[in-house]
Structures are given as C-alpha cells and as structure tokens.
Design an enzyme around this catalytic site. Sequence first.
Site, PDB file in Angstrom:
ATOM      1  N   ASP A 129      11.217  12.960  15.354  1.00  0.00           N
ATOM      2  CA  ASP A 129      10.510  12.871  16.542  1.00  0.00           C
ATOM      3  C   ASP A 129      10.305  14.172  17.432  1.00  0.00           C
ATOM      4  O   ASP A 129      11.074  15.254  17.052  1.00  0.00           O
ATOM      5  CB  ASP A 129      10.944  11.885  17.577  1.00  0.00           C
ATOM      6  N   GLU A 149      15.476  10.708  18.120  1.00  0.00           N
ATOM      7  CA  GLU A 149      16.486  11.620  18.476  1.00  0.00           C
ATOM      8  C   GLU A 149      16.452  12.110  20.203  1.00  0.00           C
ATOM      9  O   GLU A 149      17.466  12.377  20.529  1.00  0.00           O
ATOM     10  CB  GLU A 149      16.928  12.828  17.604  1.00  0.00           C
ATOM     11  N   GLU A 150      15.296  12.233  20.373  1.00  0.00           N
ATOM     12  CA  GLU A 150      15.161  12.871  21.733  1.00  0.00           C
ATOM     13  C   GLU A 150      15.228  11.976  22.770  1.00  0.00           C
ATOM     14  O   GLU A 150      15.212  12.455  24.176  1.00  0.00           O
ATOM     15  CB  GLU A 150      13.705  13.441  21.789  1.00  0.00           C
TER      16      GLU A 150
END
Length: 149
Positions: free
Chosen positions: A83, A141-142
């Site tokens: 991402d 992931e963020e």
Amino acid sequence: MDLITKIKTLAKDQSAKILAMRHHLHSQPELSFQEFETSKYVAETLRSFGLQPQTGIANTGLVALIEGRNPSAKVIALRADMDALPIVEANDVPYKSKNPGVMHACGHDVHTSSLLGTANILYQLRHEFEGTVKLIFQPGEEKAPGGAS
Ligand SMILES: [Zn+2]
C-alpha cells in the site's frame, strides 16, 4: 556454478526488469486495503513466472508458494507490503504518481518489486534448494490494525 552465484547472476540479469516493475508500481499507488490494481498486477506477474498465487487474502493480499526439493522439509516466508500513503507527490519524474494525493512514499513499491524479482529467481532455481518459500504480499501495512493481523 554454486547457488549463490546463480542467484547473483539472475539478479543482475533481471535488474532492469525489476526497476521497470518498481516504476510501474510507483506510478499507480493505492491506499491501504484498496490495492486492487496492485494486487492484479502482482498476480499477473507471478503467473507470468509460472507461479500460481492465491489471491483475495484480506481482499487484496496474495500468497504464493515456491516448492523446492522435499518441500515439507522446512518453510520460510518472505513478505512485502503493497500500500501507499495519502501524500501528494512533488517529485517530477517520468514514473510520478498518476493517482493524485496518493504516493509510494514509504518504499512499498520497492518492497513489492523486489519480492517479485525474488519470486522469479527462486522459482527458476527451485530444484536447487530444499523446502518451501512462501511469498506474502501484504495489504494495508500503513493502517492499524493492518493487513498483517
Ligand atoms: Zn510503510
């Protein structure tokens, strides 16, 4: 030629292709859990190498297995996140973000293209190592909680 030398040789041969993948991914950034085009691109690329990815994990995640000799001997996992961030890209480069307000500013374009390159190399050399390599392309992931939970 030993395995390390073969890996290094293939990596060198493929560096331009991996860089092109990185630029493609950089130009098409997508936010956490919205990595639809990225996921499609990763799946198509893995299939072009001969792998059969499992898609749709946490919607946009993928897993692919590279089975070496004696595949159940051991398993190692290699992971990349896919991402991008809600940032306006100020760089003026040919592969600049085409998705306004979204940018690969955390290197996930590099992580994803590097794991694709690794997948291609290890798949070609699968008869030369023991065990299984599990490739994980992780979404979100963020974000917390993110695609690893
Ligand atoms: Zn990040």
